[in-house]
Design an enzyme around this catalytic site. Structure first.
Site, PDB file in Angstrom:
ATOM      1  CG  HIS A 195      -2.238  -0.475   1.065  1.00  0.00           C
ATOM      2  ND1 HIS A 195      -3.008  -0.912   2.095  1.00  0.00           N
ATOM      3  CD2 HIS A 195      -2.990  -0.582  -0.041  1.00  0.00           C
ATOM      4  CE1 HIS A 195      -4.180  -1.288   1.623  1.00  0.00           C
ATOM      5  NE2 HIS A 195      -4.187  -1.099   0.334  1.00  0.00           N
ATOM      6  CD  GLU A 440      -2.414 -12.767 -15.077  1.00  0.00           C
ATOM      7  OE1 GLU A 440      -1.784 -11.992 -14.353  1.00  0.00           O
ATOM      8  OE2 GLU A 440      -3.546 -13.202 -14.798  1.00  0.00           O
ATOM      9  CG  ASP A 464       0.608 -13.291 -11.760  1.00  0.00           C
ATOM     10  OD1 ASP A 464       1.257 -13.624 -10.754  1.00  0.00           O
ATOM     11  OD2 ASP A 464      -0.500 -12.735 -11.699  1.00  0.00           O
ATOM     12  CB  CYS A 511      -2.618  -4.696 -17.933  1.00  0.00           C
ATOM     13  SG  CYS A 511      -2.954  -6.418 -17.569  1.00  0.00           S
TER      14      CYS A 511
HETATM   15  C1  PEP Z   1       0.004  -9.130 -13.826  1.00  0.00           C
HETATM   16  O1  PEP Z   1       0.133 -10.259 -13.336  1.00  0.00           O
HETATM   17  O2  PEP Z   1       0.863  -8.600 -14.560  1.00  0.00           O
HETATM   18  C2  PEP Z   1      -1.197  -8.323 -13.518  1.00  0.00           C
HETATM   19  C3  PEP Z   1      -1.433  -7.189 -14.134  1.00  0.00           C
HETATM   20  O3  PEP Z   1      -2.034  -8.797 -12.565  1.00  0.00           O
HETATM   21  P1  PEP Z   1      -1.738  -8.721 -10.986  1.00  0.00           P
HETATM   22  O4  PEP Z   1      -0.514  -7.886 -10.770  1.00  0.00           O
HETATM   23  O5  PEP Z   1      -2.962  -8.132 -10.400  1.00  0.00           O
HETATM   24  O6  PEP Z   1      -1.540 -10.164 -10.654  1.00  0.00           O
HETATM   25 MG    MG Z   2      -1.595 -11.225 -12.488  1.00  0.00          MG
END
Ligand code: PEP
Ligand code: MG
Length: 580
Positions: A195, A440, A464, A511
């Site tokens: 956070h 992922e 991931d 993302c």
């Molecule tokens: C990722 O794994 O890159 C992703 C965007 O999802 P999170 O970070 O929420 O696992």
């Molecule tokens: Mg992820």
């Protein structure tokens, strides 16, 4: 002599100034037994501490300046909600009564029990929520021990322009420190997805975490330089170094203010290629930030927040109302809502016991779409709410952590069934709603062509994807050094996914955090990426790089990159090549 310490960069920017050390995290808890006759006093001592902790947090929330760009009060609210939770308010009292122990000891026992649950969570984001438990417990402990609360008692001007060095910081501290005008902070603990780190990025405070043993080397009144982009802290720099960083600091400031004019500019490379630049959001109130930086929409809306700090999951109506609020705030911009990506929460624990082995390695266990398919009663209300919301604005559904086509088929079938149900009830939804999947898992990246045939879009979740490709736990400090976005294997998987999208004529976005790191922007453009979804704080920087790049001239570099045999080699190639 100048001392140089290296931590993990979490928020860019350079700060130069005197150090202020915070030692608050060393709370010595005495453990002793009490007489039965003392029980009532001990319990009321505990109750008072809880009440005072709530009062302190409410006071902090009331001090949050209205000009602050993100919904910081939500972070404080999280802690306030924890102070309403029986796990913290009632359970320690049961322990006091049962074990006839002092309140501090009981609280510590309960803290350990809670933290062990968090430690087993596969999701990096949620597993860092154990920090929140620690922050709240420490606040109560300090009250029980009649210690001063943290920074709130420090006179404001005391902290102005100081570089804060601490063991760890609570989100509440971070908020107040920004209010007090600190220059930067560095903490010994904490990860880049905590956070506090998220807040630092949003608030634009240069920050470093994981600066192990910092307080052994740094004393109050030392002079320090923090370079948030490299994670370096220099203590008592010589004149030449100081001048170098002062110059760099001015350049960085000029650079950031020059970015603001890009807000309404199109995202287009020198050779005229248009790139979509979207934002990642988590809290419904992050939306102002999306608009402030001129994002083209939301490429990743993480919905896990909706499930946190509560006993039961949200019902369909609550999902629906939340999504409608987001749609309204976005005023026509597209919204990509990701379905639940929880890790090893209580239901997963239960499932883990049934299947036997998943608990020992939750990152490889029942999470995200796996959990959703196992618990349709958790999944269906969310999907149905998304479908209903799609009648009110441009909504896309994105499914995390797809591994095989059966999962994808099951999700698509579930959505079709829900659509039929909505038709039967004459409830509106967008019949052409786009359904996409996150790439992922390496298996999905290698077979991205198979997924691309059935889905409307793909989005690469590098956080991931890198974890699973390198076989490292992304929250484990000890194997962090292997977390390398430039490893040839990672780049090949990204390229395979992008190519699969091109062939199937569907958009492929990225993302994960990699999309928002400017050192990778040209590389990703070279690999063919045309949609980036990034933290709003990085968006304009990424836009600048894209607009300054001639993509057609990247092919020579890409050839070398794709033939390189290590991440370090690729890093050196990228550093040498200043493309225009
Ligand atoms: C990722 O794994 O890159 C992703 C965007 O999802 P999170 O970070 O929420 O696992
Ligand atoms: Mg992820």
């Amino acid at each position: 002599m100048t001392i140089s310490l290296q931590g993990v960069s979490v928020s860019r920017g350079i700060a130069i100034g005197p150090v202020h050390i915070i030692q608050h995290d060393q709370i010595d808890v005495r453990e002793y037994n009490i007489e039965r006759t003392q029980l009532e006093d001990e319990i009321s001592r505990f109750n008072d501490a809880i009440a005072n902790a709530r009062q302190q947090l409410r006071a902090i929330r009331d001090h949050i300046p209205s000009s602050t760009s993100v919904d910081i009060s939500a972070f404080i609210d999280t802690h306030l909600l924890m102070l309403e939770d029986i796990a913290l308010t009632e359970e320690p009292k049961r322990i006091i009564k049962e074990q006839l122990c002092n309140a501090e000891w009981a609280l510590k026992l309960q803290r350990d029990a809670l933290v062990s649950v968090f430690d087993e969570m596969a999701d990096a984001y949620l597993s860092t929520r154990r920090d929140d438990v620690d922050h709240v417990v420490n606040r109560i402990l300090r009250l029980l021990l009649k210690q001063k609360p943290l920074l709130h008692e420090v006179p404001e001007d005391h902290l102005k322009n100081k570089i804060i060095i601490a063991g760890d910081l609570t989100p509440a501290d971070t908020v107040l420190m920004q209010h007090y005008g600190i220059a930067a902070f560095a903490t010994e603990f904490g990860g880049p997805t905590s956070h506090t780190a998220i807040l630092a990025r949003s608030l634009g405070i240069p920050a470093i975490v994981g600066l192990h043993n910092a307080r052994r080397f740094i004393k109050n009144s030392d002079q320090a330089i923090i370079d948030g982009s490299t994670g370096t802290v220099l203590i008592n720099p010589d004149k030449k170094t100081q001048l170098f960083y002062e110059k760099k600091q001015k350049e960085v400031k000029r650079y950031y203010s020059s970015l603001k004019k890009l807000k309404n500019a199109p995202t287009e490379s020198i050779d005229g290629i248009t790139v979509e630049l979207m934002a990642n959001i988590e809290l419904p109130k992050d939306f102002d930030t999306v608009r402030n930086v001129g994002a083209k929409g939301v490429g990743l809306y993480r919905t896990e927040f909706l499930y946190m700090n509560r006993e039961s999951p949200p019902e369909e109506e609550e999902h629906f109302e939340t999504y409608i609020a987001v749609i309204k705030a976005l005023r026509g911009l597209p919204l990509t809502i990701r379905t639940l990506d929880l890790g090893a929460d209580k239901q997963v624990d239960g499932a883990g016991k049934q299947t036997g082995s998943v608990k020992s390695n939750p990152a490889l266990g029942l999470r995200a779409v796996r959990l959703c398919l196992r618990e349709p009663e958790l999944f269906r209300p969310q999907l149905r709410a998304m479908l209903r919301a799609s009648a009110h604005g441009p909504v896309r559904i994105m499914v995390p952590m797809l591994t095989n086509t059966q999962e994808m088929q099951q999700v698509l079938q579930m959505i079709d069934d829900l659509k039929a149900g909505l038709d039967a009830d004459s409830i509106a939804y967008d019949p052409d709603i786009q359904i996409g999947g996150m790439i992922e898992v390496p298996a999905a990246a290698i077979c991205a062509d198979i997924f691309a045939k059935k889905l409307d879009f793909l989005s690469i979740g590098t956080n991931d994807l890198i974890q699973y490709t390198m076989a490292i736990d992304r929250v484990n400090d000890e194997v962090n050094y292997l977390y390398d976005p430039l490893h040839p294997a990672v780049l090949r998987l990204i390229q395979t996914t992008i190519k699969a999208g091109e062939k199937a004529k569907i958009p492929v976005a990225m993302c994960g955090e990699m999309a928002g790191e400017i050192e990778y922007t040209q590389l990703l453009l070279g690999l063919g990426l045309r949609e980036f979804s990034v933290h709003p704080a990085s968006l304009l920087e990424v836009k600048k790089i894209i607009n300054d790049t001639n993509i057609s001239k990247l092919s020579k570099l890409m050839k070398k990159v794709l033939n390189a045999s290590s991440g370090n080699e690729i890093k050196a190639l990228l550093q040498q090549t200043q493309l225009k």
